[in-house]
Motif scaffolding. Structure first.
Motif, PDB file in Angstrom:
ATOM      1  N   LEU A 575       3.862  -5.072   4.058  1.00  0.00           N
ATOM      2  CA  LEU A 575       2.644  -5.283   3.277  1.00  0.00           C
ATOM      3  C   LEU A 575       1.740  -6.292   3.980  1.00  0.00           C
ATOM      4  CD1 LEU A 575       1.425  -4.601   0.443  1.00  0.00           C
ATOM      5  CD2 LEU A 575       2.458  -6.721  -0.344  1.00  0.00           C
ATOM      6  N   HIS A 576       2.348  -7.351   4.458  1.00  0.00           N
ATOM      7  CA  HIS A 576       1.615  -8.398   5.174  1.00  0.00           C
ATOM      8  C   HIS A 576       0.913  -7.809   6.404  1.00  0.00           C
ATOM      9  CE1 HIS A 576       1.957 -12.730   7.051  1.00  0.00           C
ATOM     10  NE2 HIS A 576       0.707 -12.352   6.862  1.00  0.00           N
ATOM     11  N   ALA A 577       1.671  -7.034   7.169  1.00  0.00           N
ATOM     12  CA  ALA A 577       1.105  -6.453   8.396  1.00  0.00           C
ATOM     13  C   ALA A 577      -0.026  -5.478   8.065  1.00  0.00           C
ATOM     14  CB  ALA A 577       2.211  -5.726   9.181  1.00  0.00           C
ATOM     15  N   ALA A 578       0.166  -4.650   7.038  1.00  0.00           N
ATOM     16  CA  ALA A 578      -0.863  -3.667   6.685  1.00  0.00           C
ATOM     17  C   ALA A 578      -2.107  -4.366   6.167  1.00  0.00           C
ATOM     18  CB  ALA A 578      -0.321  -2.707   5.625  1.00  0.00           C
ATOM     19  N   GLU A 613      -9.296  -0.221  -0.375  1.00  0.00           N
ATOM     20  CA  GLU A 613      -8.491  -1.080   0.512  1.00  0.00           C
ATOM     21  C   GLU A 613      -7.011  -1.039   0.094  1.00  0.00           C
ATOM     22  OE1 GLU A 613     -11.490  -4.649   1.980  1.00  0.00           O
ATOM     23  OE2 GLU A 613     -10.855  -4.604  -0.100  1.00  0.00           O
ATOM     24  N   ILE A 614      -6.792  -1.110  -1.223  1.00  0.00           N
ATOM     25  CA  ILE A 614      -5.398  -1.075  -1.693  1.00  0.00           C
ATOM     26  C   ILE A 614      -4.739   0.248  -1.305  1.00  0.00           C
ATOM     27  CG2 ILE A 614      -3.912  -1.047  -3.740  1.00  0.00           C
ATOM     28  CD1 ILE A 614      -5.831  -3.055  -4.997  1.00  0.00           C
ATOM     29  N   ARG A 615      -5.522   1.337  -1.441  1.00  0.00           N
ATOM     30  CA  ARG A 615      -4.946   2.632  -1.099  1.00  0.00           C
ATOM     31  C   ARG A 615      -4.603   2.697   0.386  1.00  0.00           C
ATOM     32  NH1 ARG A 615      -8.791   6.654  -1.172  1.00  0.00           N
ATOM     33  NH2 ARG A 615      -8.357   6.660   1.051  1.00  0.00           N
ATOM     34  N   ARG A 616      -5.502   2.160   1.204  1.00  0.00           N
ATOM     35  CA  ARG A 616      -5.234   2.195   2.649  1.00  0.00           C
ATOM     36  C   ARG A 616      -4.004   1.344   2.993  1.00  0.00           C
ATOM     37  NH1 ARG A 616     -10.871   0.513   4.071  1.00  0.00           N
ATOM     38  NH2 ARG A 616     -10.060  -0.206   6.077  1.00  0.00           N
ATOM     39  N   ILE A 617      -3.876   0.206   2.346  1.00  0.00           N
ATOM     40  CA  ILE A 617      -2.698  -0.651   2.598  1.00  0.00           C
ATOM     41  C   ILE A 617      -1.420   0.097   2.200  1.00  0.00           C
ATOM     42  CG2 ILE A 617      -1.501  -2.752   1.835  1.00  0.00           C
ATOM     43  CD1 ILE A 617      -4.338  -4.008   1.528  1.00  0.00           C
ATOM     44  N   GLU A 618      -1.454   0.676   1.022  1.00  0.00           N
ATOM     45  CA  GLU A 618      -0.272   1.423   0.562  1.00  0.00           C
ATOM     46  C   GLU A 618       0.069   2.556   1.528  1.00  0.00           C
ATOM     47  OE1 GLU A 618      -0.196   1.167  -4.339  1.00  0.00           O
ATOM     48  OE2 GLU A 618      -1.010   2.932  -3.344  1.00  0.00           O
ATOM     49  N   ASN A 619      -0.969   3.283   1.949  1.00  0.00           N
ATOM     50  CA  ASN A 619      -0.727   4.407   2.859  1.00  0.00           C
ATOM     51  C   ASN A 619      -0.068   3.939   4.142  1.00  0.00           C
ATOM     52  OD1 ASN A 619      -1.731   6.197   1.101  1.00  0.00           O
ATOM     53  ND2 ASN A 619      -3.690   6.526   2.158  1.00  0.00           N
ATOM     54  N   ARG A 620      -0.629   2.840   4.679  1.00  0.00           N
ATOM     55  CA  ARG A 620      -0.113   2.325   5.944  1.00  0.00           C
ATOM     56  C   ARG A 620       1.367   1.957   5.795  1.00  0.00           C
ATOM     57  NH1 ARG A 620      -0.189   3.286  10.437  1.00  0.00           N
ATOM     58  NH2 ARG A 620      -0.768   1.884  12.137  1.00  0.00           N
ATOM     59  N   VAL A 621       1.676   1.202   4.753  1.00  0.00           N
ATOM     60  CA  VAL A 621       3.063   0.765   4.547  1.00  0.00           C
ATOM     61  C   VAL A 621       3.974   1.985   4.423  1.00  0.00           C
ATOM     62  CG1 VAL A 621       4.649  -0.384   2.946  1.00  0.00           C
ATOM     63  CG2 VAL A 621       2.440  -1.430   3.469  1.00  0.00           C
ATOM     64  N   ASN A 622       3.536   2.971   3.653  1.00  0.00           N
ATOM     65  CA  ASN A 622       4.412   4.126   3.440  1.00  0.00           C
ATOM     66  C   ASN A 622       4.555   4.999   4.687  1.00  0.00           C
ATOM     67  OD1 ASN A 622       5.547   4.032   0.617  1.00  0.00           O
ATOM     68  ND2 ASN A 622       3.378   3.622   0.228  1.00  0.00           N
ATOM     69  N   GLU A 623       3.536   5.004   5.558  1.00  0.00           N
ATOM     70  CA  GLU A 623       3.693   5.688   6.850  1.00  0.00           C
ATOM     71  C   GLU A 623       4.799   5.010   7.663  1.00  0.00           C
ATOM     72  OE1 GLU A 623      -1.041   6.644   7.208  1.00  0.00           O
ATOM     73  OE2 GLU A 623      -0.105   5.525   8.881  1.00  0.00           O
ATOM     74  N   TRP A 624       4.764   3.682   7.652  1.00  0.00           N
ATOM     75  CA  TRP A 624       5.794   2.949   8.412  1.00  0.00           C
ATOM     76  C   TRP A 624       7.180   3.190   7.826  1.00  0.00           C
ATOM     77  CZ3 TRP A 624       2.288  -1.978   8.266  1.00  0.00           C
ATOM     78  CH2 TRP A 624       1.360  -1.923   9.329  1.00  0.00           C
ATOM     79  N   ILE A 625       7.234   3.281   6.493  1.00  0.00           N
ATOM     80  CA  ILE A 625       8.530   3.544   5.856  1.00  0.00           C
ATOM     81  C   ILE A 625       9.048   4.901   6.323  1.00  0.00           C
ATOM     82  CG2 ILE A 625       9.664   4.057   3.653  1.00  0.00           C
ATOM     83  CD1 ILE A 625       7.821   1.912   2.384  1.00  0.00           C
ATOM     84  N   GLU A 626       8.130   5.886   6.332  1.00  0.00           N
ATOM     85  CA  GLU A 626       8.506   7.228   6.737  1.00  0.00           C
ATOM     86  C   GLU A 626       9.000   7.256   8.188  1.00  0.00           C
ATOM     87  OE1 GLU A 626       5.661   9.926   4.672  1.00  0.00           O
ATOM     88  OE2 GLU A 626       5.831  10.954   6.599  1.00  0.00           O
ATOM     89  N   ALA A 627       8.381   6.440   9.030  1.00  0.00           N
ATOM     90  CA  ALA A 627       8.755   6.411  10.451  1.00  0.00           C
ATOM     91  C   ALA A 627      10.172   5.872  10.649  1.00  0.00           C
ATOM     92  CB  ALA A 627       7.761   5.564  11.231  1.00  0.00           C
ATOM     93  N   LEU A 685       6.811   2.176  -1.304  1.00  0.00           N
ATOM     94  CA  LEU A 685       6.257   0.922  -1.814  1.00  0.00           C
ATOM     95  C   LEU A 685       4.986   1.228  -2.582  1.00  0.00           C
ATOM     96  CD1 LEU A 685       5.964  -2.559  -0.284  1.00  0.00           C
ATOM     97  CD2 LEU A 685       3.866  -1.455  -1.087  1.00  0.00           C
ATOM     98  N   LYS A 686       4.878   0.630  -3.784  1.00  0.00           N
ATOM     99  CA  LYS A 686       3.709   0.869  -4.624  1.00  0.00           C
ATOM    100  C   LYS A 686       3.153  -0.469  -5.086  1.00  0.00           C
ATOM    101  CE  LYS A 686       1.043   3.320  -7.442  1.00  0.00           C
ATOM    102  NZ  LYS A 686      -0.055   2.396  -7.138  1.00  0.00           N
ATOM    103  N   VAL A 687       1.858  -0.687  -4.812  1.00  0.00           N
ATOM    104  CA  VAL A 687       1.203  -1.902  -5.303  1.00  0.00           C
ATOM    105  C   VAL A 687       0.951  -1.711  -6.795  1.00  0.00           C
ATOM    106  CG1 VAL A 687      -0.915  -3.283  -5.194  1.00  0.00           C
ATOM    107  CG2 VAL A 687       0.130  -2.406  -3.087  1.00  0.00           C
ATOM    108  N   ILE A 688       1.323  -2.705  -7.606  1.00  0.00           N
ATOM    109  CA  ILE A 688       1.067  -2.524  -9.046  1.00  0.00           C
ATOM    110  C   ILE A 688      -0.002  -3.466  -9.575  1.00  0.00           C
ATOM    111  CG2 ILE A 688       3.323  -1.526  -9.604  1.00  0.00           C
ATOM    112  CD1 ILE A 688       4.067  -4.312 -10.679  1.00  0.00           C
TER     113      ILE A 688
END
Ligand code: ATP
Ligand code: MG
Length: 879
Positions: A575-578, A613-627, A685-688
């Motif tokens: 999350l920090h990195a994204a 911005e929140i959506r982009r952060i979430e997307n980025r984190v979840n791409e990394w999770i998928e990787a 990961l989901k931002v709430i």
């Protein structure tokens, strides 16, 4: 000659022994290996595994008199005790069991023979209930026993389907009831054995064990249909001794005698005192049994249940006028009564009484002060018309005066009030946080010194990056914060070990929880803290036996909690990195909190994050999770680490050598925490939420893994139930809610318009009721339902219309009374609104004041409004 309880117990066991049953000794009330259960609550519990086919015995028929306790879980009779004649917290259950041997026919025949022939209870006075769908049992009662149809009742699942708990063995049952005859006070249409009028006493329950219910509620047939029966000895004694109340049977003669002796109160003086005497007798008996079976007072688990019962008993002692430890004296009488059947009680008498007395003494020091505080708060709350006691006070009673929450609740019930549970929970939470903060600081010199000494002496090696289980030596021990050599059940301890797999709270990650056990005892570790470098304190409660310095301990971190924490910690790094990628590297970490159930990340940033911005952060984190990038850790020098691009946290202090945690090329941070093997472990990961917490500081909260899924489900369920209420599809929900809000606004305006119009005409009606004295018009009227603001407007209006006069309006509004008085300018020399109102409001139990031309007040007693208006008229000279 009627039978004594001892004889009944013996006759019962002998009867079944004679019919091929093995007589088995009562098991301890502490279940030997059943984590689903706090206390044994039925005779079948010790045989649970036999019923399930997981264990076999060398007999297929058994009979027992089993010690049972029903104060928690599915079978909880605590509230009933003392108030019904037939419930106890501890009782003895007589039972016969068949493990795949005989079934319904024999069980029914045995029971009938024992009751009607052996015990000679007249069949006239007995009735039987069966489960609605169990025709087989009904036929057996009718055909094999010859029970007349009017004595056979078909009842539903609530009454006649028995289960030990939410899961486990269960089946339809058939109950035998004693019929005392229908009392005149019974008002129900059908007075069957489920009726609460007091006519029926359930003597014996024959359970036809056929199923095993699993977590999902599905019922699986048992390998062999079996029989489990249970009858309460106390109830049998009452019936066979011809009394209606268990407490009037010989089982309680000695106990009640002792309770009356120590309190100086006799039964029959006063109904409420009778309840207290019975509660005391019941609770003292339970305490003796519990301590006898090794349960000791403590602040957690079974020990806390014991403490709750003990404190309830103490409080009833106060109601009886006893203000010193006394339950132990009544428990002594319980041991006299039960010592023959349970010889352990006799052998451990001194120990049992001593433990009870010690915990009573402990509570006595605060009991009366606590009761006094509670009494004051109740009066205060009542005066303000509140139906519940605020959670802060309930917590204070708990924390400072040792009042278990249910004790407070029990006292409140007597006043028709309840506790604010949510407020209590909040206070408890706040207290925990304060404790944590105090721990981190060094306000208390004594504690800081002790820690300093320990840290100088010992240095715990942390094994938790590699493992969650280990074995190590206890090198030091604190009990209640003070150094000790050993600790026993109930003690709150901090344990220092040579090595540990427990992570101590630091870098935002919470401390591990789990268990520590030695050959002689077991500690539930509730938190791990590191007040000084390398001083790991494992904080918890001794839940079993005792532990001592120098013994070897097995250490076991709660793996599920740790795994959840790990997911959240690695999630925080991603999350920090994204975040830095999306909003720029000026977004610096200001703090974080990583717990098993959620993560929180604070960072510097001037504006709220946009939805995009929140959506982009979430997307980025979840791409990394998928990787699924693997995690690596390296220890290097601080400078080297920064050169390699690791993110360091600005405010954090680091040593020369630092630990660098990386995941692929997405994230590299200096961190001492525990992490996932690879990003894929996080799942999702989901931002709430995203909120501001201080100028220029924002906070993100997020969930990972199944926790995130659970959250999404919950949101979906909420939306669905809203859509259901509005009878629209989820798609149409937002549009529909917008329309409702708009409609509502329109209606509010309409109501306001109509209210103004009706106030005008109401005022005209009221004017007709004005009286006159020396040219001044005096108007006193009642306008129920009007609030203070509206009343001010009405008084103004009426005053203008009177021309020259005094107007009083009074209204009942909610549980209160609203009062206002206005005087026209020309009359303020003769009538003072401020003075009049004091007199008028005092009639309705209130007060108030104001200017000479206008005054307002409140009151409590609406029944006196008319009297107050009469008083007003008299004061103005027209009464
Ligand atoms: P009730 O409806 O009277 O509360 P129950 O249905 O909870 O009883 P069971 O679980 O069938 O009772 O237990 C079997 C027998 O144990 C009952 O028939 C009764 O004789 C006795 N018993 C149950 N609970 C208590 C109690 N709290 N105190 C004394 N005896 C009890
Ligand atoms: Mg029952």
């Amino acid at each position: 000659m009627s039978r004594t309880a001892k004889e009944i117990r013996e006759d019962f066991l002998r009867f079944f022994e004679d019919r091929g049953h093995q007589r088995v000794k009562s098991a301890s009330v502490v279940p030997s290996s059943d984590p689903t259960l706090m206390f044994v609550n039925a005779g079948m519990v010790p045989f649970k595994r036999v019923f399930l086919g997981e264990e076999s015995r060398d007999y297929r028929r058994a009979t027992t008199a089993q010690k049972c306790i029903r104060v928690s879980g599915k079978h909880n009779d605590l509230e009933n005790v003392g108030r019904t004649p037939r419930h106890h917290t501890f009782f003895e259950m007589l039972g016969n069991f068949s493990f795949g041997d005989y079934f319904k026919l024999e069980a029914i025949e045995f029971a009938w023979e024992l009751l009607t022939e052996h015990m000679q209870i007249s069949a006239e006075n007995l009735a039987v209930s069966v489960f609605r769908d169990d025709d087989e049992a009904a036929d057996l009662w009718r055909d094999s026993i010859g029970l007349p149809g009017d004595k056979l009742y078909h009842l539903d699942e609530k009454e006649n389907f028995w289960a030990m708990g939410e899961t486990g063995p269960c089946g339809p049952c058939s109950e035998i009831h004693y019929d005392f005859g229908r009392p005149e006070s019974c008002t129900s249409e059908v007075c069957d054995p489920s009726c609460e009028c007091g006519r029926w006493l359930e003597l014996w329950n024959l359970v036809f064990m056929q199923f095993n219910r699993d977590e999902s509620g599905t019922m699986h047939p048992l390998p062999h249909p079996s029989i489990d029966t249970g009858g309460g000895l106390e109830r049998w004694a009452a019936v066979l001794q011809g009394v209606r109340n268990n407490y009037d049977s010989d089982l309680f003669t000695g106990l009640l005698g002792r309770a009356q002796d120590v309190s100086g109160v006799s039964l029959g003086e006063d109904d409420e005192k009778d309840v207290s005497l019975r509660v005391v007798a019941d609770h003292a008996r339970t305490l003796a049994i519990m301590v006898g079976d090794g349960v000791l007072p403590s602040n957690a688990g079974r020990g806390y249940v014991l403490r709750r019962i003990l404190r309830r008993g103490s409080r009833h002692g106060v109601l009886l006028g006893v203000e010193e430890p006394f339950l132990y004296k009544v428990a002594d009488a319980a041991i006299d009564e039960l010592g023959d059947a349970y010889p352990d009680l006799r052998e451990r008498r001194d120990f049992i009484l001593d433990r009870i007395k010690r915990d009573e003494e402990r509570f006595m020091t605060t009991l009366s002060k606590g009761l006094q505080l509670l009494e004051e708060e109740i009066q205060e709350a009542k005066a303000q018309g509140q139906a519940s006691l605020d959670g802060r006070t309930a917590f204070k009673l708990y924390d400072t005066f040792g009042f278990p929450l249910d004790l407070t609740a029990d006292i409140l019930v007597g006043h028709g009030m309840q506790v604010d549970q949510a407020g209590f929970d909040d206070s408890m939470q706040a207290q925990r946080e304060r404790a944590r903060a105090a721990w981190a600081g060094s306000g208390d010199e004594g504690v800081a010194e002790i820690h300093g000494r320990l840290a100088a002496q010992f240095s715990t090696r942390f094994l938790g990056y590699e493992t969650t289980e280990a074995q190590s030596r206890i090198v030091a021990l604190l009990v209640d914060g003070q150094p000790a050599e050993d600790a026993s059940e109930g003690d709150e301890v901090e344990v220092v070990l040579e090595e540990t797999p427990f992570y101590a709270e630091s870098g935002g990650q919470v401390g591990d929880r789990g268990f520590l056990s030695t050959g002689s005892g077991r500690v539930e570790i509730q938190d791990t803290q590191k007040p000084l470098d390398n001083l790991f304190l494992h904080r918890g409660v001794v839940v079993d036996g005792e532990i001592s310095v120098d013994s070897e301990a097995e250490l076991c971190v709660d793996q599920e909690l740790r795994a959840a924490t790990v997911r959240n910690h690695t999630g925080t790094h991603l999350l920090h990195a994204a975040l830095r990628e999306v909003v720029g590297s000026q977004a610096m970490q200001k703090g974080s909190r990583v717990a098993p159930n959620r993560l929180r990340f604070d960072f510097t940033h001037d504006a709220p994050l946009s939805e995009d911005e929140i959506r982009r952060i979430e997307n980025r984190v979840n791409e990394w999770i998928e990787a699924n990038s693997p995690g690596t850790t390296e220890v290097k020098s601080y400078d080297e680490a920064l050169e390699s691009g690791a993110i360091a946290i600005f405010d954090e202090k680091y040593g020369d050598q630092v630990r660098v945690v990386s995941f692929g090329d997405c994230s590299t941070e200096l961190c001492g925490g525990t992490h996932a093997r690879a990003t894929g472990d996080i799942g999702v990961l989901k931002v709430i939420s995203e909120t501001g917490i201080a100028a220029g500081v924002r906070r993100i909260e997020a969930l990972t893994g199944l926790g995130a899924l659970e959250h999404i489900r919950l949101q979906e369920k909420r939306a669905r139930s809203a859509a259901e209420v509005l009878k629209v599809s989820l798609e149409d929900l937002p549009g529909r809610v917008e329309k409702l809000v708009a409609d509502n606004r329109k209606l509010e305006r309409e109501v306001e318009r109509l209210r103004n119009a009706s106030r005008g005409s109401e005022a005209s009606d009221l004017l007709g009721g004005a009286l006159e004295i020396d040219g001044a018009k005096i108007l006193g009227a009642r306008v129920d339902g009007v609030d203070a603001k509206e009343m001010r407007g009405m008084v103004d209006d009426l005053r203008n219309r009177l021309g020259s006069g005094v107007v009083l309006l009074m209204a009942e509004h909610g549980a209160k009374v609203v009062v206002a008085i206005g005087v026209t300018k020309d009359l303020v020399g003769r009538f003072k609104a401020g003075d009049l109102i004091g007199e008028v409001a005092s009639v309705v139990g209130g007060g108030g004041g104001g200017r000479p031309d206008f005054a307002q007040a409140g009151g409590k007693d609406a029944s006196k409004i008319d009297e107050a208006i009469a008083r007003f008229h008299a004061l103005c000279g027209v009464g």
